[in-house]
Motif scaffolding. Structure first.
Motif, short mmCIF file in Angstrom:
data_model
loop_
_atom_site.label_atom_id
_atom_site.label_comp_id
_atom_site.label_asym_id
_atom_site.label_seq_id
_atom_site.Cartn_x
_atom_site.Cartn_y
_atom_site.Cartn_z
N ILE A 31 12.27 22.12 -3.57
CA ILE A 31 11.66 22.60 -2.05
C ILE A 31 12.59 23.42 -1.42
CG2 ILE A 31 10.97 22.77 -0.01
CD1 ILE A 31 8.96 20.43 -1.14
N SER A 37 7.37 34.23 2.42
CA SER A 37 5.96 33.51 1.70
C SER A 37 6.72 33.77 0.27
CB SER A 37 4.43 33.89 2.23
OG SER A 37 4.00 33.16 1.28
N ARG A 65 3.28 24.81 -4.91
CA ARG A 65 2.94 24.94 -2.94
C ARG A 65 3.49 25.74 -2.09
NH1 ARG A 65 3.77 19.90 -2.62
NH2 ARG A 65 5.18 20.13 -0.83
N VAL A 66 3.35 26.19 -0.40
CA VAL A 66 3.70 26.72 0.30
C VAL A 66 3.52 26.61 1.25
CG1 VAL A 66 4.34 29.17 1.38
CG2 VAL A 66 4.30 29.16 -1.05
N GLU A 67 4.36 25.69 2.27
CA GLU A 67 4.40 25.83 3.26
C GLU A 67 4.83 26.17 4.52
OE1 GLU A 67 5.26 21.19 3.32
OE2 GLU A 67 3.34 21.04 2.29
N GLU A 68 4.31 27.21 5.39
CA GLU A 68 4.96 27.73 7.06
C GLU A 68 5.18 26.72 7.60
OE1 GLU A 68 3.81 31.25 9.67
OE2 GLU A 68 2.91 31.08 8.54
N ASP A 69 6.38 27.06 7.89
CA ASP A 69 7.16 26.27 9.62
C ASP A 69 6.97 26.75 10.94
OD1 ASP A 69 8.75 25.08 11.51
OD2 ASP A 69 9.55 24.23 9.89
N ASP A 70 5.97 27.05 11.55
CA ASP A 70 5.74 27.33 12.74
C ASP A 70 6.22 27.64 13.83
OD1 ASP A 70 2.87 27.50 11.56
OD2 ASP A 70 1.96 26.26 12.55
N PHE A 75 9.78 29.95 5.20
CA PHE A 75 8.74 29.13 4.69
C PHE A 75 9.16 27.87 3.98
CE2 PHE A 75 7.03 32.97 6.03
CZ PHE A 75 5.58 32.80 5.81
N ASN A 76 8.89 26.80 3.76
CA ASN A 76 9.16 25.29 2.92
C ASN A 76 8.13 25.68 1.21
OD1 ASN A 76 10.68 24.56 4.42
ND2 ASN A 76 8.91 23.41 5.27
#
Length: 109
Positions: A31, A37, A65-70, A75-76
């Motif tokens: 990761i 993104s 997988r893509v996760e946004e860190d608000d 983006f992770n």
């Protein structure tokens, strides 16, 4: 395991390299943190540097997988390796084990 080791990524067919750091790495994938993104399914050329004493590892990976860190607006990006030499997979596994062992020793003190 949590690490902050460097690597560069290049989307397949792209000529630009993007330097980033890994947030988590294992023998199966990694990761990394990115300012934008990357679409799921994108194939990336990875150049992983595990440390000064360990040579670099070049392989392909696919974004799973893509996760946004608000909080950080970063983006992770989760990537699994597509083609990696067995010896390089062992290098990564040994690296993770050495980091994990070092962390356990630190916690026990």
């Amino acid at each position: 395991e949590e690490t902050t080791d460097s690597h560069t990524i290049t989307p397949k067919g792209d000529t630009l390299e993007h330097a980033t750091v890994t947030k988590n790495i294992s023998a199966g994938g990694l990761i990394f943190v990115c300012g934008h993104s990357v679409p799921v399914g994108t194939i990336l050329e990875l150049k992983i540097q595990l440390g000064r004493s360990i040579g670099g590892i070049d392989c392909l990976g696919r974004v799973s997988r893509v996760e946004e860190d608000d909080i950080t607006n970063m983006f992770n990006i989760a990537v699994y390796y597509l083609d990696i030499v067995s010896a390089d997979r062992v290098k990564i596994n040994d690296f993770v084990k050495s980091k994990t062992t070092g962390e356990k020793e630190t916690l026990m003190r």
